[in-house]
Design a protein around this motif. Structure first.
Motif, PDB file in Angstrom:
ATOM      1  N   PRO A 190       0.870  -1.227  -0.033  1.00 58.64           N
ATOM      2  CA  PRO A 190      -0.043   0.113   0.075  1.00 58.64           C
ATOM      3  C   PRO A 190       0.797   1.271   0.098  1.00 58.64           C
ATOM      4  O   PRO A 190       0.454   2.268  -0.678  1.00 58.64           O
ATOM      5  CB  PRO A 190      -0.927  -0.240   1.413  1.00 58.64           C
ATOM      6  N   TRP A 191       2.073   1.316   0.633  1.00 53.92           N
ATOM      7  CA  TRP A 191       2.776   2.404   0.626  1.00 53.92           C
ATOM      8  C   TRP A 191       3.468   2.695  -0.722  1.00 53.92           C
ATOM      9  O   TRP A 191       3.542   3.715  -0.991  1.00 53.92           O
ATOM     10  CB  TRP A 191       3.835   2.221   1.693  1.00 53.92           C
ATOM     11  N   ALA A 192       3.892   1.747  -1.344  1.00 56.42           N
ATOM     12  CA  ALA A 192       4.644   1.731  -2.572  1.00 56.42           C
ATOM     13  C   ALA A 192       3.363   2.414  -3.709  1.00 56.42           C
ATOM     14  O   ALA A 192       3.673   3.066  -4.580  1.00 56.42           O
ATOM     15  CB  ALA A 192       5.156   0.422  -3.075  1.00 56.42           C
ATOM     16  N   ILE A 193       2.129   1.930  -3.594  1.00 56.86           N
ATOM     17  CA  ILE A 193       1.155   2.065  -4.575  1.00 56.86           C
ATOM     18  C   ILE A 193       0.743   3.750  -4.033  1.00 56.86           C
ATOM     19  O   ILE A 193       0.706   4.350  -5.210  1.00 56.86           O
ATOM     20  CB  ILE A 193      -0.041   1.368  -4.399  1.00 56.86           C
ATOM     21  N   GLY A 194       0.768   4.145  -2.842  1.00 58.75           N
ATOM     22  CA  GLY A 194       0.666   5.671  -2.502  1.00 58.75           C
ATOM     23  C   GLY A 194       1.645   6.388  -3.303  1.00 58.75           C
ATOM     24  O   GLY A 194       1.348   7.355  -3.602  1.00 58.75           O
ATOM     25  N   ALA A 195       2.884   6.003  -3.026  1.00 60.90           N
ATOM     26  CA  ALA A 195       4.066   6.860  -3.302  1.00 60.90           C
ATOM     27  C   ALA A 195       4.048   6.901  -4.790  1.00 60.90           C
ATOM     28  O   ALA A 195       4.186   8.066  -5.386  1.00 60.90           O
ATOM     29  CB  ALA A 195       5.296   6.218  -2.880  1.00 60.90           C
ATOM     30  N   LEU A 197       1.371   6.881  -6.651  1.00 59.94           N
ATOM     31  CA  LEU A 197       0.329   7.819  -7.067  1.00 59.94           C
ATOM     32  C   LEU A 197       0.591   9.132  -6.785  1.00 59.94           C
ATOM     33  O   LEU A 197       0.194   9.977  -7.461  1.00 59.94           O
ATOM     34  CB  LEU A 197      -1.050   7.273  -6.396  1.00 59.94           C
ATOM     35  N   LEU A 198       1.234   9.397  -5.821  1.00 55.86           N
ATOM     36  CA  LEU A 198       1.518  10.847  -5.231  1.00 55.86           C
ATOM     37  C   LEU A 198       2.664  11.171  -6.323  1.00 55.86           C
ATOM     38  O   LEU A 198       2.646  12.410  -6.538  1.00 55.86           O
ATOM     39  CB  LEU A 198       2.278  10.809  -3.859  1.00 55.86           C
ATOM     40  N   LEU A 199       3.566  10.468  -6.676  1.00 53.27           N
ATOM     41  CA  LEU A 199       4.432  10.849  -7.723  1.00 53.27           C
ATOM     42  C   LEU A 199       3.840  11.317  -9.170  1.00 53.27           C
ATOM     43  O   LEU A 199       4.258  12.192  -9.721  1.00 53.27           O
ATOM     44  CB  LEU A 199       5.771   9.705  -7.875  1.00 53.27           C
ATOM     45  N   ALA A 200       2.939  10.492  -9.377  1.00 52.45           N
ATOM     46  CA  ALA A 200       2.314  10.630 -10.780  1.00 52.45           C
ATOM     47  C   ALA A 200       1.517  12.032 -10.630  1.00 52.45           C
ATOM     48  O   ALA A 200       1.432  12.827 -11.410  1.00 52.45           O
ATOM     49  CB  ALA A 200       1.386   9.268 -11.012  1.00 52.45           C
ATOM     50  N   ALA A 201       0.915  12.241  -9.529  1.00 50.86           N
ATOM     51  CA  ALA A 201       0.183  13.481  -9.234  1.00 50.86           C
ATOM     52  C   ALA A 201       0.849  14.694  -9.242  1.00 50.86           C
ATOM     53  O   ALA A 201       0.690  15.656  -9.793  1.00 50.86           O
ATOM     54  CB  ALA A 201      -0.650  13.429  -7.967  1.00 50.86           C
ATOM     55  N   GLN A 331      11.390  21.511 -12.866  1.00 52.84           N
ATOM     56  CA  GLN A 331      12.082  20.821 -14.000  1.00 52.84           C
ATOM     57  C   GLN A 331      12.262  19.529 -14.199  1.00 52.84           C
ATOM     58  O   GLN A 331      11.926  18.579 -15.175  1.00 52.84           O
ATOM     59  CB  GLN A 331      13.289  21.454 -14.673  1.00 52.84           C
ATOM     60  N   TYR A 332      12.582  18.785 -12.930  1.00 53.20           N
ATOM     61  CA  TYR A 332      12.878  17.346 -13.002  1.00 53.20           C
ATOM     62  C   TYR A 332      11.508  16.762 -12.883  1.00 53.20           C
ATOM     63  O   TYR A 332      11.279  15.451 -13.518  1.00 53.20           O
ATOM     64  CB  TYR A 332      13.502  17.030 -11.441  1.00 53.20           C
ATOM     65  N   LEU A 333      10.268  17.419 -12.288  1.00 58.46           N
ATOM     66  CA  LEU A 333       9.078  16.812 -12.184  1.00 58.46           C
ATOM     67  C   LEU A 333       8.200  16.757 -13.417  1.00 58.46           C
ATOM     68  O   LEU A 333       7.616  15.862 -13.926  1.00 58.46           O
ATOM     69  CB  LEU A 333       8.436  17.420 -11.016  1.00 58.46           C
ATOM     70  N   SER A 334       8.664  17.854 -14.120  1.00 59.42           N
ATOM     71  CA  SER A 334       7.995  18.139 -15.560  1.00 59.42           C
ATOM     72  C   SER A 334       8.595  17.093 -16.786  1.00 59.42           C
ATOM     73  O   SER A 334       7.973  17.274 -17.785  1.00 59.42           O
ATOM     74  CB  SER A 334       7.856  19.350 -15.769  1.00 59.42           C
ATOM     75  N   LEU A 335       9.762  16.442 -16.259  1.00 58.84           N
ATOM     76  CA  LEU A 335      10.253  15.542 -17.197  1.00 58.84           C
ATOM     77  C   LEU A 335      11.219  16.319 -18.149  1.00 58.84           C
ATOM     78  O   LEU A 335      11.613  15.731 -19.214  1.00 58.84           O
ATOM     79  CB  LEU A 335       9.395  14.502 -17.707  1.00 58.84           C
ATOM     80  N   ASP A 336      11.269  17.537 -17.942  1.00 57.46           N
ATOM     81  CA  ASP A 336      12.171  18.528 -18.907  1.00 57.46           C
ATOM     82  C   ASP A 336      13.233  18.882 -17.720  1.00 57.46           C
ATOM     83  O   ASP A 336      13.576  19.947 -17.506  1.00 57.46           O
ATOM     84  CB  ASP A 336      11.452  19.850 -19.331  1.00 57.46           C
ATOM     85  N   TRP A 337      14.340  17.924 -17.843  1.00 59.36           N
ATOM     86  CA  TRP A 337      15.441  18.100 -16.832  1.00 59.36           C
ATOM     87  C   TRP A 337      16.107  19.356 -17.009  1.00 59.36           C
ATOM     88  O   TRP A 337      16.612  19.722 -18.359  1.00 59.36           O
ATOM     89  CB  TRP A 337      16.311  17.010 -16.862  1.00 59.36           C
ATOM     90  N   PRO A 338      16.935  20.028 -16.128  1.00 62.20           N
ATOM     91  CA  PRO A 338      17.657  21.252 -16.438  1.00 62.20           C
ATOM     92  C   PRO A 338      19.116  20.722 -17.009  1.00 62.20           C
ATOM     93  O   PRO A 338      19.495  19.493 -16.817  1.00 62.20           O
ATOM     94  CB  PRO A 338      18.026  21.762 -14.872  1.00 62.20           C
TER      95      PRO A 338
END
Length: 470
Positions: A190-195, A197-201, A331-338
């Motif tokens: 459950p923790w892995a799934i929650g992490a 989902l949080l990362l995707a959000a 920039q890291y989260l938007s997948l357009d890295w610096p």
């Protein structure tokens, strides 16, 4: 007069019949003093059939002895002369005697015969002897009463031994998910799934914000590049490469032995100083030795870091580092890295993470570990050990997360170029030397991981102290 004893079965397997062979004195029947010759006792012609009392078999698996049947016995003369009125159910001149219970007839069964009573003929009332003027006779012993009392005593049921209560078996404690891979997976899933989902959000949110006019203006103003002083050094010196390898090696073994100490229930061996002192497990001794080596490495690292000016690469020198760190994170989260150029500068988020690791997490790990170790003076009570336990393990978790993210970014932002800078001190994006040195470092670390066990460590520990099994 003397009567020969009737012998029965032995009391122990293979023993002699009981009681031992012999005779016993019983009271003589009352006689008249004037009589010179004893008159024969009056015997009644009437007889009654009495069922035989059956006992244990004489051979294993045989029938009870004697065989089932009856025997005729003479009715006492007094009873024949004056018969009492009896009904069919029970006689007025009988008494109830409890049955004497013997051994069970089958293994594990109840004693035989079953508990109960049997009616036997009551003793005839004594006739008072007629007085004789010439001589007086001594009172006769009550033979019948003695016989009946003895029969009652012999046939009284022996108290059954109270069964010894067996100790209640304690239910085995239900072990938690320790040692069961499926339990661990069920606990962390459950923790892995929650992490995830949080990362995707976070990714979708960052991409949305960067696509807005406000987000694009923020990144244009703060590009995420680390602000450096004008005299900041460029590149990595060789000592920094060696320090990076030794830090990697020692941290891997420290984490390994630290987890072993937490899981260890019964140590294989104990170590004690040669001058005496508290015993600790060999695993804990190795963990502390590695901690001391890591502290020595840290002291050398700090001295060289400030002596060569490399501190400017990991210590913030401007407040602009914070908005630039936020920009690098977006920039890291938007997948357009610096843009990356670790040979010359880090981005602001890397600078803050290295600063926290070197100047915050490492000192906390050292201080909390020193507080929990036996080297802490007993008189220093200002810092509670509970604080150290609450800090030490989360600090280790932070190091694990940092290493995972660090390795991922090294591989994702140019593996060969980053490894050449970190292990070969070269600004080369296409060479293979750094990768080869990294693989050798991994092999050495794996060998150290395998050797960090009591069977290998014990001979080394004996050189510094006394090693015992207890």
């Amino acid at each position: 007069m003397q009567v020969e004893l009737r012998r029965g079965l032995p009391r122990v397997p293979g023993g002699e019949p009981w009681p031992p062979a012999g005779t016993v004195d019983v009271a003589d029947a009352p006689v008249e003093a004037a009589q010179v010759e004893a008159a024969p006792a009056p015997v009644s012609d009437d007889t009654v059939e009495v069922p035989l009392r059956r006992g244990l078999p004489r051979v294993p698996g045989g029938e009870p002895w004697p065989p089932a049947g009856t025997v005729k016995v003479a009715v006492p003369a007094g009873a024949a002369a004056e018969p009492a009125a009896v009904d069919d159910a029970e006689s007025a001149h009988t008494v109830e005697v409890p049955l004497r219970r013997g051994l069970p007839r089958v293994e594990g069964g109840d004693p035989w015969p079953p508990a109960g009573t049997v009616r036997v003929a009551a003793p005839a009332p004594e006739a008072e002897p007629e007085p004789h003027p010439e001589t007086e006779t001594e009172p006769a012993a009550p033979v019948a009463a003695t016989v009946v009392d003895d029969a009652v005593a012999k046939t009284a049921p022996e108290p059954a031994p109270k069964p010894v209560p067996k100790p209640a078996q304690q239910p085995a404690p239900a072990s938690a998910t320790a040692g069961k891979p499926e339990g661990v997976a069920r606990q962390w899933l459950p923790w892995a799934i929650g992490a995830l989902l949080l990362l995707a959000a976070a990714v979708f949110g960052a991409r949305w914000f960067v696509g807005t006019e406000t987000g694009a203006g923020f990144i244009e103003r703060y590009d995420g590049i680390q602000p450096l002083p004008d005299n900041a050094p460029v590149g990595f010196p060789a000592w920094l490469n060696w320090a990076h390898f030794f830090n990697m090696f020692l941290m891997a073994l420290i984490v390994k032995t630290g987890l072993d100490v937490r899981r260890e229930k019964r140590p294989d061996a104990y170590w004690q100083p040669k001058k005496g002192g508290k015993k600790i497990s060999v695993t804990l001794w190795l963990h502390q030795v590695l901690d001391v080596a890591w502290v020595v490495l840290g002291v050398v690292f700090f001295v060289l870091l400030f002596a060569t000016g490399q501190w400017m690469r990991i210590v913030p020198t401007s407040w602009d580092v914070f908005p630039n760190a936020v920009s690098a994170g977006l920039q890291y989260l938007s997948l357009d890295w610096p843009d990356e150029n670790g040979w010359v500068y880090y981005n602001a988020l890397q600078e803050l993470s290295y600063f926290v690791t070197v100047f915050v997490a490492a000192p906390l790990a050292i201080a909390s570990g020193f507080r929990m170790s036996g080297m802490w003076p007993a008189s220093w009570k200002a810092v509670p050990v509970s604080w150290a336990r609450a800090v030490h393990f989360p600090t280790m978790v932070y190091f694990l997360i940092f290493v995972a993210v660090h390795v991922f970014l090294v591989a994702a932002t140019g593996l060969r170029g980053n490894l050449n800078a970190m292990f070969a001190a070269r600004d080369d994006a296409s060479g293979w030397l750094g990768l080869i040195l990294f693989l050798l470092a991994v092999a050495v670390t794996a060998a150290g991981w395998w050797a960090a066990r009591p069977s290998v460590v014990t001979p080394v520990a004996q050189a510094t102290g006394k090693v015992t099994r207890r």
